[in-house]
Design an enzyme around this catalytic site. Sequence first.
Site, short mmCIF file in Angstrom:
data_model
loop_
_atom_site.label_atom_id
_atom_site.label_comp_id
_atom_site.label_asym_id
_atom_site.label_seq_id
_atom_site.Cartn_x
_atom_site.Cartn_y
_atom_site.Cartn_z
CG HIS A 146 -0.88 5.69 1.30
ND1 HIS A 146 -1.52 4.52 0.97
CD2 HIS A 146 -1.22 5.95 2.58
CE1 HIS A 146 -2.21 4.09 2.01
NE2 HIS A 146 -2.05 4.92 3.00
CD GLU B 171 0.68 6.86 6.11
OE1 GLU B 171 -0.08 6.21 6.85
OE2 GLU B 171 0.27 7.72 5.29
CG HIS B 172 1.15 1.47 4.70
ND1 HIS B 172 0.22 0.59 5.19
CD2 HIS B 172 0.44 2.58 4.36
CE1 HIS B 172 -0.99 1.12 5.17
NE2 HIS B 172 -0.88 2.34 4.65
CD GLU C 209 -4.95 2.83 4.16
OE1 GLU C 209 -5.00 4.01 4.57
OE2 GLU C 209 -3.86 2.23 3.96
#
Length: 436
Positions: A65, A68-69, A145
């Site tokens: 993840h 992904e950023h 987040e």
Amino acid sequence: MRTTIHPTTEGVLNDDAGSTVRRSVLPSGVRVLTEAMPGVRSVTIGYWIAVGSRDEAEHQYGSTHFLEHLLFKGTRTRSAMDIAAEFDAAGGESNAMTGKESTCYYARVLDTDLPIAAEVLTDLVTSAVIDAQEMETERGVILEELAMAEDDPTDVVHERFSEQVLSDHPLGRPIGGTTAAIRAAAREDVVDHYRRWYRPEELVITAAGGVDHDQLVGLVAEALEGSDWDVSGRGEPAPRRVGDVQTIPVREGVAHHRKGIEQSQVIIGGRGLAAGDQDRFALSLMHAILGGGMSSRLFQEVRERRGLAYATYSFSAGFTDAGYFGLYAGCLPEKVDIVTEVMVAELERIASEPVTAEELARAKGQLRGGTVLGMEDTASRMNRLGRAELVRGEFVDISDSLAEIEAVTAEDIARVARRLAESPRATTLVGPSAQA
């Protein structure tokens, strides 16, 4: 029509209902699949890597993840602003999604802007810098987040239920990582994860809409030549993820997570079906009848007849070698006991008694409509190509999917419901009291 996708299959996979599905394998092992939809002026294109949170080493939790950023934060030739500006100038949308078994970077653009999308997506997937300062900035964004998700009790109960029903299996880990894992993530570990998985043989590119297959193959090949990847040699596509269906130990009983909120969130469930299970169409119809809409049994019994909850539904998640299902409701703390009793009773009833002809017909109509309407969207078709390539190794057209739905009987639904009802049962409760 069903078409098996062999590792080196090239050419037309399907030509039906006005759209044409084609597949090519580049010499480097990169796979390109397209579905050309005549009369559509937009294209959704996705770059898939078959790596998810289940694939992380212990010291790399959250890295999938994190990447992904980070891939949007700059490459050797583009800054984060350059990437954002090029998509904005094209009037397009770009984003990414991380799952437990795959990651996808995608964009939706006008057909005339497909060259821009292909060039930029190739660049960020193959040539990310993963700058140390950018990583520190993005670490803060991801922590925000995660904090936002922790403030949403519905997100919390689903995450905790996944952990409980999948026990200590890697599939039970949170996709985004934990706060502790993200705080501790070292740049070299994230970079190692990137280099391990982001390679030509792992990349699958899917596009649907107003796309010319040969043009896209040419655009991808050209972009790869100018990337940081070595595509000079020949490579074979990476094998698809396979594995025998596992009997993952379920942490039975009630797991209560106290949270200072007005309403309790409760999920009760257990083992479900793997993604490729032959009963998956019967499972979808079972959910439509049990908890898939306003006419479903859960909605009618829990909300309409008894007024016990505002929201209630059933759901499933399927992976290569495992799956789980759950029954959800949000209710006042003092109603948790009766709500769980009613949900379990409805599950056991659908497992022991054939659904009515009326319910079956209504569920088939609901699923047929959802299938067809969903396929009118280029993003849905792009995703379907990705799943066909990475998960099932088989492309199933809409006509065959509709036939599979129509073939399901009341006994099929009872059989799959029995499989779920006989599973060891876990209850996850998020709320102010321990009642369950």
